[in-house]
Design a protein around this motif. Structure first.
Motif, short mmCIF file in Angstrom:
data_model
loop_
_atom_site.label_atom_id
_atom_site.label_comp_id
_atom_site.label_asym_id
_atom_site.label_seq_id
_atom_site.Cartn_x
_atom_site.Cartn_y
_atom_site.Cartn_z
N ALA A 1 41.71 29.24 36.98
CA ALA A 1 41.05 30.16 37.91
C ALA A 1 40.95 29.60 39.31
N PHE A 2 41.00 28.28 39.43
CA PHE A 2 40.80 27.64 40.73
C PHE A 2 42.10 27.15 41.37
N PHE A 3 43.26 27.60 40.87
CA PHE A 3 44.49 27.31 41.59
C PHE A 3 44.35 27.85 43.01
N GLU A 4 44.94 27.16 43.97
CA GLU A 4 44.73 27.48 45.38
C GLU A 4 45.03 28.94 45.70
N GLU A 5 46.10 29.48 45.14
CA GLU A 5 46.48 30.86 45.47
C GLU A 5 45.50 31.89 44.93
N HIS A 6 44.65 31.48 44.00
CA HIS A 6 43.68 32.42 43.43
C HIS A 6 42.43 32.58 44.29
N LYS A 7 42.21 31.65 45.21
CA LYS A 7 41.13 31.74 46.20
C LYS A 7 39.75 31.91 45.55
N THR A 8 39.57 31.31 44.40
CA THR A 8 38.28 31.38 43.71
C THR A 8 37.30 30.40 44.34
N ARG A 9 36.07 30.84 44.49
CA ARG A 9 35.03 30.00 45.09
C ARG A 9 33.98 29.54 44.08
N ALA A 10 33.72 30.37 43.11
CA ALA A 10 32.68 30.02 42.14
C ALA A 10 32.90 30.77 40.84
N VAL A 11 32.64 30.09 39.73
CA VAL A 11 32.61 30.71 38.41
C VAL A 11 31.38 30.18 37.68
N VAL A 12 30.57 31.08 37.14
CA VAL A 12 29.41 30.72 36.34
C VAL A 12 29.51 31.47 35.02
N LEU A 13 29.35 30.75 33.91
CA LEU A 13 29.41 31.35 32.59
C LEU A 13 28.09 31.15 31.86
N LEU A 14 27.51 32.25 31.39
CA LEU A 14 26.34 32.20 30.52
C LEU A 14 26.76 32.66 29.13
N TYR A 15 26.41 31.87 28.12
CA TYR A 15 26.76 32.20 26.74
C TYR A 15 25.52 32.06 25.88
N VAL B 1 30.03 36.54 32.75
CA VAL B 1 31.02 35.81 33.54
C VAL B 1 30.88 36.24 35.00
N VAL B 2 30.60 35.27 35.87
CA VAL B 2 30.48 35.54 37.30
C VAL B 2 31.66 34.87 38.00
N ARG B 3 32.32 35.62 38.86
CA ARG B 3 33.42 35.06 39.64
C ARG B 3 33.30 35.52 41.09
N PHE B 4 33.41 34.58 42.02
CA PHE B 4 33.45 34.87 43.45
C PHE B 4 34.73 34.32 44.04
N GLY B 5 35.30 35.03 45.01
CA GLY B 5 36.51 34.54 45.66
C GLY B 5 36.93 35.43 46.81
N LEU B 6 38.19 35.27 47.22
CA LEU B 6 38.74 36.06 48.31
C LEU B 6 40.03 36.76 47.89
N ALA B 7 40.26 36.86 46.59
CA ALA B 7 41.43 37.58 46.08
C ALA B 7 40.98 38.44 44.91
N GLU B 8 41.45 39.67 44.88
CA GLU B 8 41.03 40.57 43.81
C GLU B 8 42.20 40.98 42.93
N HIS B 9 41.87 41.58 41.82
CA HIS B 9 42.86 42.03 40.85
C HIS B 9 43.81 43.04 41.50
N PRO B 10 45.14 42.93 41.29
CA PRO B 10 45.82 42.01 40.37
C PRO B 10 46.28 40.71 41.01
N GLU B 11 46.03 40.52 42.33
CA GLU B 11 46.41 39.23 42.94
C GLU B 11 45.78 38.08 42.16
N PHE B 12 44.50 38.22 41.84
CA PHE B 12 43.85 37.33 40.90
C PHE B 12 43.71 38.12 39.61
N ASP B 13 44.49 37.78 38.60
CA ASP B 13 44.58 38.60 37.40
C ASP B 13 43.33 38.44 36.54
N LEU B 14 42.48 39.44 36.57
CA LEU B 14 41.22 39.38 35.84
C LEU B 14 41.42 39.47 34.33
#
Length: 444
Positions: free
Chosen positions: A151-165, A419-432
Motif C-alpha cells: 500500500a505504501f509503494f511510492e506511486e500509491h501515494k498512501t499517507r496513513a493506514v490504520v487497522l482495527l480488528y 480499515v482507514v486509508r489516507f493518501g493522494l491517489a484514488e481508485h483505480p489508480e490506487f486499487d482498493l
C-alpha cells in the motif's frame, strides 16, 4: 544573443497568454482551492507549507498557483501569475475559511464551539491511552506486513493506514512526514459525519427520515414533498452538477459561496423526489443547514456535533470547518488524525454503541446501509456500499466513508474489521480491491 532572448520572452508570453486564456474563467476556483488547502494544512494540521505546495496542491491546474503566508494573521493567499488573489484565514476552533470576494475575517460569527474532552484513561480505541499489545492467532502478521508494504509503494501515494480488528489496534503505518498525531482532511468523509449527526437527532426523537416540508422556501412548490430520506440518499430530484473539472455547482459552492447551505436550497426540481440518484455535495451542506434550523441558537448547533458525537467517542483531534455564514461544511471539511477516523468506523462496526452508550440506534445503522435505487448498490444514507460487489474480492457487507483523493474509512462487519486509508491517489489508480483483499486475507 539579443534575438534569442527576445524570442524566448515572446515564447514565454505566448505560453502565459495561452494558460491565462484557458484557465482565466477558473482562476477564482484554482486560487481558492490553493489558498484554502494551504491555510488548513499549515494552521490546522501543522504541515510544512513547502510540502503542501509540492504534494497536496501539485496537480493540474492547481499547480499553477503561487502562495504566500501571513503568519501573524494566520492567513494564506494564492494567485496565478499574480491574478485572482484569494485569501483563507484561520479561526481558532473552526480551522480555515476561504473568504469570498469583498469579505474579511470579521464577517465570521463570533461564537466558538464549546468542547468537553475529559481524559480517556482506557486503551485506544475506546480511550486515548496506549493500545493493548494483543496478538491474534488467526492473523498472518507476515502477510499483513506485506499488504501494508504494498500500500505504501511510492506511486500509491498512501499517507496513513490504520487497522482495527475486534476492537483492537491491529496495525498502523505512516508515510514519512506523517504520524499518529497528524490531522488529515477527510473531504467527503465529512458527509458521513453529517449523516451520523442526523442519526443522533433521530435517536433523540427530534427528527424522522420520512418528514417532509423541510424548508420554508419550499412551502409553495413541489419541493415541499422532498423528505429527509431523499436528502440523505441523494435522490431529492433537485438539480445539481458535481463536476470538479470545471465551473459547476459544486466548485462555485466550495470556492465562491458565503453560505454553502443555500446553494442546493435554491435549486429547482428536475425530477420527482425518489426517482433519480444524483450525488450532490450541495445536498450535504443543505443538511447542515437543516441541522442548524433544529436549534434555537447558533451556539447549540455548534456544540451539538461535538458533544453528542465527536467528543463523545473521543475524536478529540477532529475540527469541523465552516463557511463564512458559520455553517459546518458538511460535505467536505473535517480534519482528524487517522486513529480518530478509525474510531468513527468502530462506532458503526459496533452498531452505534460506544463504551456501553448507544450513540446511534441499530435501526439507524441498518437504514444507513440500505442501497439507494439507481446507485448500482454503491450508496446508502451518505455512506458508500459494496452491496453489488463494486470491489469484487471484498465482502458485500462492506460500507465506507469516502473522500476526494482516496480518503476512506471502511467498515467490514463480517470480518470485524475497520480499515482507514489516507493518501493522494484514488481508485483505480490506487486499487482498493487489491488493497482490501490483501488485508482481509491476512486476518482469515
Amino acid at each position: 544573443m539579443k534575438r534569442t532572448v527576445t524570442i524566448t520572452l515572446l515564447v514565454l508570453l505566448l505560453v502565459v497568454g495561452v494558460v491565462v486564456y484557458i484557465y482565466y474563467p477558473r482562476l477564482n476556483l484554482i486560487t481558492g482551492f490553493a489558498a484554502k488547502n494551504m491555510c488548513s494544512c499549515v494552521y490546522e494540521a501543522g504541515r510544512d507549507p513547502e510540502s503542501v505546495a509540492a504534494q497536496d496542491n501539485n496537480f493540474e491546474p492547481v499547480h499553477l498557483s503561487d502562495f504566500e503566508l501571513n503568519r501573524e494573521k494566520k492567513a494564506a493567499s494564492s494567485t496565478v501569475f499574480g491574478l485572482k488573489e484569494r485569501v483563507a484565514v484561520y479561526n481558532e476552533g473552526f480551522g480555515c475559511t476561504l473568504l469570498p470576494q469583498g469579505t474579511n475575517k470579521d464577517d465570521l460569527p463570533p461564537e466558538k464551539p464549546k468542547r468537553v474532552q475529559p481524559p480517556l484513561a482506557s486503551p485506544y480505541p475506546y480511550g486515548n491511552e496506549k493500545p493493548l499489545d494483543t496478538v491474534f492467532p488467526e492473523v498472518d502478521y507476515d502477510q499483513l506486513e506485506t499488504a501494508l508494504k504494498n500500500a505504501f509503494f511510492e506511486e500509491h501515494k498512501t499517507r496513513a493506514v490504520v487497522l482495527l480488528y475486534k476492537g483492537h489496534l491491529l496495525s498502523e503505518e505512516y508515510a514519512p512526514g506523517f504520524d499518529k498525531s497528524t490531522k488529515l482532511l477527510g473531504w467527503s468523509m465529512t458527509k458521513s459525519i453529517t449523516s451520523a449527526i442526523l442519526g443522533v437527532l433521530q435517536r433523540k426523537g427530534r427528527i424522522a427520515v420520512d418528514e417532509d416540508d423541510l424548508f420554508r422556501e419550499w412551502e409553495k412548490d413541489r419541493r415541499a414533498f422532498i423528505t429527509l430520506d431523499n436528502l440523505l440518499k441523494m435522490n431529492s430530484g433537485l438539480k445539481w452538477e458535481e463536476d470538479y473539472t470545471r465551473i459547476s455547482d459544486v466548485t462555485k459552492m466550495l470556492f465562491l459561496s458565503k453560505d454553502m447551505s443555500e446553494v442546493q436550497l435554491e435549486k429547482s426540481l428536475e425530477s420527482d423526489p425518489g426517482v433519480i440518484w444524483n450525488y450532490s455535495s450541495g445536498t450535504s451542506n443543505l443538511l447542515s443547514g437543516f441541522i442548524r434550523d433544529e436549534f434555537a441558537t447558533y451556539q447549540e448547533y455548534l456544540d451539538f456535533w461535538y458533544h453528542e458525537l465527536i467528543d463523545r467517542i473521543g475524536m478529540y483531534s477532529m475540527t469541523l470547518e465552516t463557511d463564512l455564514a458559520g455553517n459546518y461544511v458538511g460535505s467536505s471539511y473535517s480534519w482528524a488524525t487517522p486513529r480518530d477516523w478509525a474510531k468513527f468506523g468502530q462506532l458503526y462496526l459496533n452498531r452505534g454503541e460506544w463504551n456501553g452508550e448507544q450513540i446511534l440506534t441499530e435501526d439507524w445503522i441498518n437504514y444507513t446501509v440500505q442501497p439507494v435505487a439507481g446507485s448500482k448498490g454503491q450508496y446508502g444514507a451518505h455512506f458508500w456500499l459494496n452491496a453489488e460487489g463494486y470491489y469484487p474480492d471484498v465482502p458485500r457487507d462492506l460500507f465506507s466513508a469516502n473522500g476526494f483523493q482516496g480518503q476512506h474509512v471502511f467498515v467490514i462487519p463480517s470480518k470485524d474489521l475497520v480499515v482507514v486509508r489516507f493518501g493522494l491517489a484514488e481508485h483505480p489508480e490506487f486499487d482498493l480491491n487489491i488493497f482490501l483483499r490483501e488485508i482481509i486475507a491476512a486476518v482469515e
